[in-house]
Motif scaffolding. Sequence first.
Motif, PDB file in Angstrom:
ATOM      1  N   ARG A   1       0.829  -1.208   0.000  1.00 12.64           N
ATOM      2  CA  ARG A   1       0.000   0.000   0.000  1.00 12.64           C
ATOM      3  C   ARG A   1       0.859   1.253   0.000  1.00 12.64           C
ATOM      4  O   ARG A   1       0.523   2.259  -0.643  1.00 12.64           O
ATOM      5  N   ALA A   2       1.990   1.210   0.723  1.00 13.97           N
ATOM      6  CA  ALA A   2       2.908   2.347   0.718  1.00 13.97           C
ATOM      7  C   ALA A   2       3.422   2.600  -0.689  1.00 13.97           C
ATOM      8  O   ALA A   2       3.484   3.757  -1.150  1.00 13.97           O
ATOM      9  N   LEU A   3       3.804   1.531  -1.389  1.00 15.08           N
ATOM     10  CA  LEU A   3       4.303   1.672  -2.751  1.00 15.08           C
ATOM     11  C   LEU A   3       3.242   2.297  -3.659  1.00 15.08           C
ATOM     12  O   LEU A   3       3.549   3.188  -4.472  1.00 15.08           O
ATOM     13  N   GLU A   4       2.010   1.855  -3.517  1.00 16.20           N
ATOM     14  CA  GLU A   4       0.931   2.415  -4.341  1.00 16.20           C
ATOM     15  C   GLU A   4       0.775   3.912  -4.085  1.00 16.20           C
ATOM     16  O   GLU A   4       0.633   4.711  -5.032  1.00 16.20           O
ATOM     17  N   ALA A   5       0.801   4.289  -2.815  1.00 17.18           N
ATOM     18  CA  ALA A   5       0.634   5.706  -2.472  1.00 17.18           C
ATOM     19  C   ALA A   5       1.807   6.536  -2.966  1.00 17.18           C
ATOM     20  O   ALA A   5       1.628   7.639  -3.517  1.00 17.18           O
ATOM     21  N   TYR A   6       3.005   6.017  -2.788  1.00 18.46           N
ATOM     22  CA  TYR A   6       4.193   6.751  -3.242  1.00 18.46           C
ATOM     23  C   TYR A   6       4.199   6.891  -4.764  1.00 18.46           C
ATOM     24  O   TYR A   6       4.582   7.943  -5.300  1.00 18.46           O
ATOM     25  N   ARG A   7       3.814   5.856  -5.461  1.00 21.09           N
ATOM     26  CA  ARG A   7       3.800   5.924  -6.928  1.00 21.09           C
ATOM     27  C   ARG A   7       2.774   6.950  -7.413  1.00 21.09           C
ATOM     28  O   ARG A   7       3.003   7.669  -8.394  1.00 21.09           O
ATOM     29  N   TYR A   8       1.670   7.009  -6.728  1.00 19.63           N
ATOM     30  CA  TYR A   8       0.662   8.006  -7.097  1.00 19.63           C
ATOM     31  C   TYR A   8       1.220   9.409  -6.898  1.00 19.63           C
ATOM     32  O   TYR A   8       1.058  10.286  -7.767  1.00 19.63           O
ATOM     33  N   ALA A   9       1.906   9.627  -5.774  1.00 23.68           N
ATOM     34  CA  ALA A   9       2.511  10.935  -5.515  1.00 23.68           C
ATOM     35  C   ALA A   9       3.528  11.289  -6.590  1.00 23.68           C
ATOM     36  O   ALA A   9       3.569  12.422  -7.090  1.00 23.68           O
ATOM     37  N   ALA A  10       4.344  10.312  -6.969  1.00 21.09           N
ATOM     38  CA  ALA A  10       5.371  10.557  -7.991  1.00 21.09           C
ATOM     39  C   ALA A  10       4.737  10.837  -9.348  1.00 21.09           C
ATOM     40  O   ALA A  10       5.269  11.642 -10.136  1.00 21.09           O
TER      41      ALA A  10
ATOM     42  N   GLN B   1       1.833  12.308  -9.781  1.00 15.40           N
ATOM     43  CA  GLN B   1       1.254  13.638  -9.706  1.00 15.40           C
ATOM     44  C   GLN B   1       2.305  14.740  -9.789  1.00 15.40           C
ATOM     45  O   GLN B   1       2.061  15.809 -10.347  1.00 15.40           O
ATOM     46  N   GLN B   2       3.485  14.456  -9.239  1.00 16.23           N
ATOM     47  CA  GLN B   2       4.577  15.434  -9.224  1.00 16.23           C
ATOM     48  C   GLN B   2       5.868  14.748  -9.667  1.00 16.23           C
ATOM     49  O   GLN B   2       6.757  14.466  -8.851  1.00 16.23           O
ATOM     50  N   PRO B   3       6.008  14.453 -10.962  1.00 15.92           N
ATOM     51  CA  PRO B   3       7.172  13.693 -11.445  1.00 15.92           C
ATOM     52  C   PRO B   3       8.501  14.413 -11.269  1.00 15.92           C
ATOM     53  O   PRO B   3       9.554  13.776 -11.323  1.00 15.92           O
ATOM     54  N   GLY B   4       8.464  15.707 -11.032  1.00 10.41           N
ATOM     55  CA  GLY B   4       9.714  16.443 -10.849  1.00 10.41           C
ATOM     56  C   GLY B   4      10.174  16.521  -9.413  1.00 10.41           C
ATOM     57  O   GLY B   4      11.191  17.166  -9.126  1.00 10.41           O
ATOM     58  N   GLU B   5       9.471  15.853  -8.485  1.00 10.36           N
ATOM     59  CA  GLU B   5       9.830  15.899  -7.065  1.00 10.36           C
ATOM     60  C   GLU B   5      10.665  14.670  -6.706  1.00 10.36           C
ATOM     61  O   GLU B   5      10.132  13.562  -6.616  1.00 10.36           O
ATOM     62  N   PRO B   6      11.981  14.845  -6.472  1.00 11.96           N
ATOM     63  CA  PRO B   6      12.854  13.684  -6.194  1.00 11.96           C
ATOM     64  C   PRO B   6      12.450  12.896  -4.953  1.00 11.96           C
ATOM     65  O   PRO B   6      12.607  11.674  -4.922  1.00 11.96           O
ATOM     66  N   ALA B   7      11.938  13.572  -3.925  1.00 13.66           N
ATOM     67  CA  ALA B   7      11.598  12.879  -2.679  1.00 13.66           C
ATOM     68  C   ALA B   7      10.552  11.797  -2.908  1.00 13.66           C
ATOM     69  O   ALA B   7      10.584  10.741  -2.260  1.00 13.66           O
TER      70      ALA B   7
ATOM     71  N   SER C   1      11.008   7.782  -2.266  1.00 12.84           N
ATOM     72  CA  SER C   1      10.085   7.012  -1.422  1.00 12.84           C
ATOM     73  C   SER C   1       9.594   5.761  -2.131  1.00 12.84           C
ATOM     74  O   SER C   1       9.405   4.718  -1.496  1.00 12.84           O
ATOM     75  N   VAL C   2       9.395   5.845  -3.441  1.00 17.15           N
ATOM     76  CA  VAL C   2       9.049   4.642  -4.214  1.00 17.15           C
ATOM     77  C   VAL C   2      10.137   3.595  -4.033  1.00 17.15           C
ATOM     78  O   VAL C   2       9.862   2.408  -3.797  1.00 17.15           O
ATOM     79  N   ALA C   3      11.396   4.029  -4.113  1.00 17.35           N
ATOM     80  CA  ALA C   3      12.522   3.105  -3.952  1.00 17.35           C
ATOM     81  C   ALA C   3      12.560   2.524  -2.536  1.00 17.35           C
ATOM     82  O   ALA C   3      12.890   1.349  -2.350  1.00 17.35           O
ATOM     83  N   VAL C   4      12.229   3.339  -1.540  1.00 16.21           N
ATOM     84  CA  VAL C   4      12.195   2.852  -0.154  1.00 16.21           C
ATOM     85  C   VAL C   4      11.183   1.713  -0.022  1.00 16.21           C
ATOM     86  O   VAL C   4      11.471   0.660   0.570  1.00 16.21           O
ATOM     87  N   ALA C   5      10.000   1.918  -0.565  1.00 10.89           N
ATOM     88  CA  ALA C   5       8.976   0.868  -0.485  1.00 10.89           C
ATOM     89  C   ALA C   5       9.417  -0.386  -1.234  1.00 10.89           C
ATOM     90  O   ALA C   5       9.222  -1.513  -0.751  1.00 10.89           O
ATOM     91  N   LEU C   6      10.016  -0.204  -2.407  1.00 15.26           N
ATOM     92  CA  LEU C   6      10.514  -1.357  -3.163  1.00 15.26           C
ATOM     93  C   LEU C   6      11.577  -2.110  -2.365  1.00 15.26           C
ATOM     94  O   LEU C   6      11.607  -3.351  -2.361  1.00 15.26           O
TER      95      LEU C   6
END
Length: 268
Positions: A26-35, A37-43, A47-52
């Motif tokens: 679920r964390a990965l899904e949420a992080y991917r959605y955030a990324a 929505q804002q593909p230029g935000e490195p954080a 976070s996607v990588a953290v969940a992976l």
Amino acid sequence: DAQQKRSAVAAHELGRVYLHQGRFVRALEAYRYAAQQQPGEPAYRRSVAVALRHLGRIDEAETELRGLITASGGDPETYAELGEVYASAGRYVEAVECYARAVALRPDAPALYARLGHLRRNTGDLPGARAALQRAVELNSSDAALQDELGQVLEACGEVESALAAYRTAVSLDPACAAYYRRLGALLSDCGDNDGAAAALRTALELRPDSAETYSELAELLWRAGDKEQALDAYRRAHALAPDSPDHMRALGLAYSRLGRVRDAERL
């Protein structure tokens, strides 16, 4: 736009909650959605990588972070997370390389130096670990865990007096940590300071009275010092706390035998 930014922030915060709960999918899904929505935000990509990483999907996490480094030129946080990805896979040499890049980019960050020192220690590079941990302590002298790990590395390097100083600083900064007193006591015992070692181990037992290992160490120290009865009591306590341990049973049986109490030894 503003709505996408708000949605990304909310999704990222939700991902943090899921990550804390151990709900990594679920964390990965949420992080991917955030990324998204804002593909230029490195954080968000980090976070996607953290969940992976938490899901054990190391190759995907590495690809995500390498892509981020290529796109943005790299920053300390991204290199540090890539180091964690490699460390989770046991690839410590590569992890060290990543953290070395991170501290080069942010030389005033004690946490980065501390992690670099820990990873260098894992690779067997004790001089490198010592240098990194000493720098971390210079930047943050009030961290007891840092002082303790520096003490362990210094002890492994044979720098006994410096190790003792680091352990003493650790217990002064965090007098509620039994492990710090135990390591201090063990090194004092090795140095022949029986009284100091016994005091440190007894303090450790006051803090953690359920530690069979500490009772065993105290017992051995007391036996060497000639205090056989107190040593025997400590051996008994170690055995009582860990009755299935063959080491504690053997130590207690040997103590009984040496005292001529053969029947007590046979009952074990």
